[in-house]
Design a protein around this motif. Sequence first.
Motif, PDB file in Angstrom:
ATOM      1  N   GLN A  81      13.472  -5.025 -10.563  1.00 26.97           N
ATOM      2  CA  GLN A  81      13.884  -4.784 -11.947  1.00 26.97           C
ATOM      3  C   GLN A  81      13.712  -3.295 -12.273  1.00 26.97           C
ATOM      4  O   GLN A  81      12.889  -2.617 -11.643  1.00 26.97           O
ATOM      5  CB  GLN A  81      13.017  -5.630 -12.896  1.00 26.97           C
ATOM      6  CG  GLN A  81      13.142  -7.117 -12.680  1.00 26.97           C
ATOM      7  CD  GLN A  81      12.182  -7.919 -13.540  1.00 26.97           C
ATOM      8  OE1 GLN A  81      11.319  -7.366 -14.235  1.00 26.97           O
ATOM      9  NE2 GLN A  81      12.332  -9.237 -13.519  1.00 26.97           N
ATOM     10  N   PRO A  82      14.419  -2.792 -13.264  1.00 35.37           N
ATOM     11  CA  PRO A  82      14.306  -1.361 -13.599  1.00 35.37           C
ATOM     12  C   PRO A  82      12.861  -0.933 -13.888  1.00 35.37           C
ATOM     13  O   PRO A  82      12.466   0.175 -13.538  1.00 35.37           O
ATOM     14  CB  PRO A  82      15.196  -1.221 -14.837  1.00 35.37           C
ATOM     15  CG  PRO A  82      16.220  -2.299 -14.681  1.00 35.37           C
ATOM     16  CD  PRO A  82      15.496  -3.450 -14.045  1.00 35.37           C
ATOM     17  N   GLY A  83      12.079  -1.821 -14.485  1.00 41.72           N
ATOM     18  CA  GLY A  83      10.681  -1.504 -14.777  1.00 41.72           C
ATOM     19  C   GLY A  83       9.811  -1.373 -13.547  1.00 41.72           C
ATOM     20  O   GLY A  83       8.659  -0.942 -13.640  1.00 41.72           O
ATOM     21  N   ASP A  84      10.350  -1.730 -12.387  1.00 41.00           N
ATOM     22  CA  ASP A  84       9.597  -1.589 -11.141  1.00 41.00           C
ATOM     23  C   ASP A  84       9.668  -0.167 -10.604  1.00 41.00           C
ATOM     24  O   ASP A  84       8.978   0.153  -9.630  1.00 41.00           O
ATOM     25  CB  ASP A  84      10.142  -2.547 -10.072  1.00 41.00           C
ATOM     26  CG  ASP A  84       9.964  -4.006 -10.442  1.00 41.00           C
ATOM     27  OD1 ASP A  84      10.799  -4.830 -10.012  1.00 41.00           O
ATOM     28  OD2 ASP A  84       8.996  -4.328 -11.175  1.00 41.00           O
ATOM     29  N   SER A  85      10.473   0.663 -11.210  1.00 41.61           N
ATOM     30  CA  SER A  85      10.575   2.066 -10.770  1.00 41.61           C
ATOM     31  C   SER A  85       9.237   2.757 -11.027  1.00 41.61           C
ATOM     32  O   SER A  85       8.821   2.917 -12.176  1.00 41.61           O
ATOM     33  CB  SER A  85      11.699   2.776 -11.529  1.00 41.61           C
ATOM     34  OG  SER A  85      12.951   2.212 -11.217  1.00 41.61           O
ATOM     35  N   ALA A  86       8.596   3.142  -9.956  1.00 46.39           N
ATOM     36  CA  ALA A  86       7.239   3.703 -10.035  1.00 46.39           C
ATOM     37  C   ALA A  86       6.841   4.159  -8.632  1.00 46.39           C
ATOM     38  O   ALA A  86       7.582   3.967  -7.672  1.00 46.39           O
ATOM     39  CB  ALA A  86       6.244   2.666 -10.543  1.00 46.39           C
ATOM     40  N   VAL A  87       5.660   4.729  -8.526  1.00 47.53           N
ATOM     41  CA  VAL A  87       5.081   5.038  -7.211  1.00 47.53           C
ATOM     42  C   VAL A  87       4.141   3.894  -6.836  1.00 47.53           C
ATOM     43  O   VAL A  87       3.321   3.470  -7.652  1.00 47.53           O
ATOM     44  CB  VAL A  87       4.313   6.371  -7.221  1.00 47.53           C
ATOM     45  CG1 VAL A  87       3.668   6.630  -5.854  1.00 47.53           C
ATOM     46  CG2 VAL A  87       5.243   7.516  -7.600  1.00 47.53           C
ATOM     47  N   TYR A  88       4.269   3.411  -5.618  1.00 46.91           N
ATOM     48  CA  TYR A  88       3.456   2.304  -5.137  1.00 46.91           C
ATOM     49  C   TYR A  88       2.514   2.804  -4.051  1.00 46.91           C
ATOM     50  O   TYR A  88       2.933   3.468  -3.098  1.00 46.91           O
ATOM     51  CB  TYR A  88       4.339   1.183  -4.583  1.00 46.91           C
ATOM     52  CG  TYR A  88       5.095   0.464  -5.675  1.00 46.91           C
ATOM     53  CD1 TYR A  88       6.225   1.037  -6.241  1.00 46.91           C
ATOM     54  CD2 TYR A  88       4.658  -0.774  -6.143  1.00 46.91           C
ATOM     55  CE1 TYR A  88       6.902   0.399  -7.268  1.00 46.91           C
ATOM     56  CE2 TYR A  88       5.340  -1.422  -7.159  1.00 46.91           C
ATOM     57  CZ  TYR A  88       6.461  -0.823  -7.705  1.00 46.91           C
ATOM     58  OH  TYR A  88       7.127  -1.464  -8.723  1.00 46.91           O
ATOM     59  N   PHE A  89       1.242   2.484  -4.209  1.00 47.12           N
ATOM     60  CA  PHE A  89       0.222   2.871  -3.238  1.00 47.12           C
ATOM     61  C   PHE A  89      -0.351   1.622  -2.579  1.00 47.12           C
ATOM     62  O   PHE A  89      -0.657   0.644  -3.255  1.00 47.12           O
ATOM     63  CB  PHE A  89      -0.938   3.610  -3.918  1.00 47.12           C
ATOM     64  CG  PHE A  89      -0.580   4.931  -4.512  1.00 47.12           C
ATOM     65  CD1 PHE A  89      -0.329   5.052  -5.860  1.00 47.12           C
ATOM     66  CD2 PHE A  89      -0.512   6.065  -3.712  1.00 47.12           C
ATOM     67  CE1 PHE A  89      -0.001   6.287  -6.418  1.00 47.12           C
ATOM     68  CE2 PHE A  89      -0.185   7.298  -4.263  1.00 47.12           C
ATOM     69  CZ  PHE A  89       0.075   7.400  -5.614  1.00 47.12           C
ATOM     70  N   CYS A  90      -0.519   1.676  -1.275  1.00 42.91           N
ATOM     71  CA  CYS A  90      -1.336   0.665  -0.627  1.00 42.91           C
ATOM     72  C   CYS A  90      -2.724   1.255  -0.406  1.00 42.91           C
ATOM     73  O   CYS A  90      -2.880   2.476  -0.294  1.00 42.91           O
ATOM     74  CB  CYS A  90      -0.726   0.161   0.676  1.00 42.91           C
ATOM     75  SG  CYS A  90      -0.699   1.345   2.009  1.00 42.91           S
TER      76      CYS A  90
END
Lengths: 113, 114
Positions: A81-90
């Motif tokens: 979804q558009p709101g998932d646009s972000a930086v993802y860290f493991c």
Amino acid sequence: DQQVKQNSPSLSVQEGRISILNCDYTNSMFDYFLWYKKYPAEGPTFLISISSIKDKNEDGRFTVFLNKSAKHLSLHIVPSQPGDSAVYFCAASLTDSWGKFQFGAGTQVVVTP
Amino acid sequence: DAGVTQSPTHLIKTRGQQVTLRCSPKSGHDTVSWYQQALGQGPQFIFQYYEEEERQRGNFPDRFSGHQFPNYSSELNVNALLLGDSALYLCASSLGGRRWETQYFGPGTRLLVL
């Protein structure tokens, strides 16, 4: 020594499709793994975790898979979804390590209409 | 319910100076961890405080020190600042005593060393 690696700095995916984010680690003593999401000007927000006794954990649209033999974990987001646009860290932690997490460098996800 | 708060939001210092950053944990949390995030990198663990004691420490020099107060708030002190200390400093709080507790992060303090 970077023990948690996210080799894809960015990922672009269409809205409604699946996002797959990958993370590799080198230390076989890691036994607890997490994914965080970070928006600009905000702190990271916890998404989902998995312990080494499992190989899959689901929470709504988010699923984390752990392959211990390959020292690899992945995060699947379905549908994106558009709101998932972000930086993802493991992130990963060692046995008996109280909250001392080692983070990857992050993957920037952009979800396009 | 207030989340994790940090102050100040931004700070500019010069090399050799000293800086103090502050963190108030989420209500009910008793454990505070500090991270340094350089540009383009993930957060790096500095140390963690629980019951006013440093419980864990990452690979940071002694120039980085901290404190936790009886109300569980915490300070991060950095002495003899270097240009390389320029980064976003994140504070995270959790409920101590159990390893699997989720850490909640504040928005961070951006430090620029000139």
